[in-house]
Design an enzyme around this catalytic site. Structure first.
Site: not given
Ligand code: PNW
Length: 470
Positions: A80, A124, A169, A298, A300, A375
């Site tokens: 991707r 992106h 996102e 995505n 995290y 992601e």
């Molecule tokens: C995503 N937040 O970014 C992006 O899709 C990527 O480009 C990035 O490198 C990756 O996650 C890691 O950060 C985010 O603040 C950036 O919640 C910020 C947030 C969430 C996702």
């Protein structure tokens, strides 16, 4: 510890890895590329940690063949990546820059030669600066410019690319770009952020329709960073209402138009003191809704919120770094509380159960909608041994536990078709520059040498076995 070592995945499950153009390419002024909002932002003093920019990044623009070799050696079935809009259409409108198109055309050919499916993200975050100068995402015309660009890319690459993601996102593009201002273009205008939300949703619909007008069989999707938010006190109506507000702003503001063809009423009511939403024209939300082969997700970490009573200092522990404003437009009575650790180097809490909860919840709400984890990954401080080998046991554990959580979701009935590790390479982590490393492959920013971390070997074995190691 994973409780399901040896868990296997469905036949045909996609194991991939993901990157984004501005984060890896470099060559910011080469090949006819125009400036994007991230060039402007990162070159503005004080905007990124250590003043880092994407000027060189991983130099992927010149080292793409080597990087394709790593993808092939990892045995991944999909890659991707995103197209830098200003590389192929420098001003965001008008004729294509052939040299930019050729770069992506060669990349696609190289992937196909190695048996890797290209999964293209059209946007992106690197908006052509000229379009920001004309108003950016708060302006309706940007959505039409995006659709034109999408159609041009479908014409150029559609004979070989079958999987298209419109936006990555949009939550970040709208709220971090136009409300908190921690991302490009760094504006802090809450009402503009909501207009941006809408024009991004519209761009998805227009862009997806434009791709399908050229390629009726194209697989079209969007990737959302959906928030799993929990109440501090599950028995408190006030805290549960705080969760509802965050869910409306971050999740249903996109899922609504894109999957249901309408904005949720509570979102409109919660934000009525910020905007009257008059930028939504008749038919827009119907346009935003297009059938999607998969919804990209995505994931995290999780968030923890409660009702703020208006006294004391309101916490901004919202996982979004040093915010000049809040990204939570209109949610003035919501307080973000730092969840329990452990944490990654981003300060994000590690909570694999949120992955399962998110995927299972989505498939209950949208039973017909297949999902793809586009992601998942973590930043940690890796250990470089004297012999040059790179050890990242915490990343291996993070990936293992989250892959396991995806497996648990599938077991519970969620229709999840694949998983992409973020990221293939250490790269430009936006406002955090090169200080935060998400790669399964280390990049030495002096030599630009790539070195597999322990997590890369682990991920290769996972993909080969289609199962977690027993
Ligand atoms: C995503 N937040 O970014 C992006 O899709 C990527 O480009 C990035 O490198 C990756 O996650 C890691 O950060 C985010 O603040 C950036 O919640 C910020 C947030 C969430 C996702």
């Amino acid at each position: 510890m994973s409780t399901h070592d040896g868990r296997t995945f469905p036949d045909g499950f996609v194991w991939g890895s993901a990157t984004a153009s501005y984060q890896i390419e470099g060559a910011a002024k080469e090949g006819g590329r125009g400036p994007s909002i991230w060039d402007t932002f990162s070159h503005t003093p004080g905007r990124t940690l250590n003043g880092d920019t994407g000027d060189v990044a991983d130099d992927h623009y010149h080292r793409w063949q080597e990087d394709l070799g790593h993808i092939a050696d990892l045995g991944l079935s999909a890659y991707r990546f995103s197209i830098a809009w200003p590389r192929v259409q420098p001003g965001g409108r008008g004729p294509l820059n052939r040299e930019g198109v050729e770069f992506y055309s060669r990349l696609v050919d190289g992937l196909l030669d190695r048996g890797v499916q290209p999964v293209v993200t059209l946007y992106h975050w690197d908006l052509p600066q000229d379009l920001e100068d004309a108003g950016g995402w708060p302006v309706r015309d940007t959505a039409y410019r995006f659709a034109e660009y999408a159609e041009l890319m479908a014409r150029e690459l559609g004979d070989r690319v079958h999987t298209w993601t419109t936006l990555n996102e949009p939550w970040c593009s709208a709220y971090l770009g136009y409300a908190s201002g921690v991302h490009a273009p760094g504006r802090t205008e809450p009402d503009s952020a909501l207009a941006a939300v809408h024009h991004l949703n519209l761009a998805h619909g227009l862009g997806g329709r434009a791709v399908r007008s050229v390629l009726p069989e194209a697989r079209v999707s969007i990737t959302l960073n959906l928030h799993v938010t929990r109440p501090v006190d599950p028995d408190s109506d006030a805290d549960r209402d705080a969760v509802r507000k965050v869910d409306a702003l971050s999740n249903r503001a996109f899922l609504g138009p894109v999957l249901d063809g309408a904005y949720p009423d509570d979102l409109l009511a919660d934000t009525a003191h910020v905007t009257d939403w008059s930028f939504v024209h008749d038919g827009d939300t119907a346009t935003a809704r297009i059938p999607m082969e998969v919804l990209g997700v995505n994931y995290y970490s999780t968030a923890l919120v409660r009702r703020w009573d208006g006294t004391g200092e309101r916490l901004e522990a919202d996982n979004h770094g040093d915010s000049s404003g809040s990204p939570w437009v209109g949610a003035d009575d919501v307080e973000f509380v730092r969840p329990e650790g452990p944490y990654t180097a981003m300060g994000w809490n590690i909570d694999p159960s949120g992955m399962t909860e998110l995927l299972v919840g989505l498939s209950r709400t949208y039973p017909e909608q297949p999902l793809m984890v586009t992601e998942n990954g973590a930043a940690f401080e890796d250990v470089v041994a004297p012999d040059g080998s790179v050890h990242d046991g915490r990343r291996v554990a993070y990936l293992r536990d989250h892959v396991d959580a995806v497996g648990a979701a599938i077991e519970a009935g969620a229709d999840v078709r694949g998983y992409f590790a973020w990221s293939l390479l250490d790269n430009f982590e936006w406002a955090y520059g090169y200080d935060r490393r998400f790669g399964i492959i280390r990049v030495d920013y002096d030599t630009l040498q790539r070195t597999w971390k322990d997590s890369a070997y682990w991920y290769r074995d996972l993909a080969a076995a289609n199962a977690l190691p027993g």
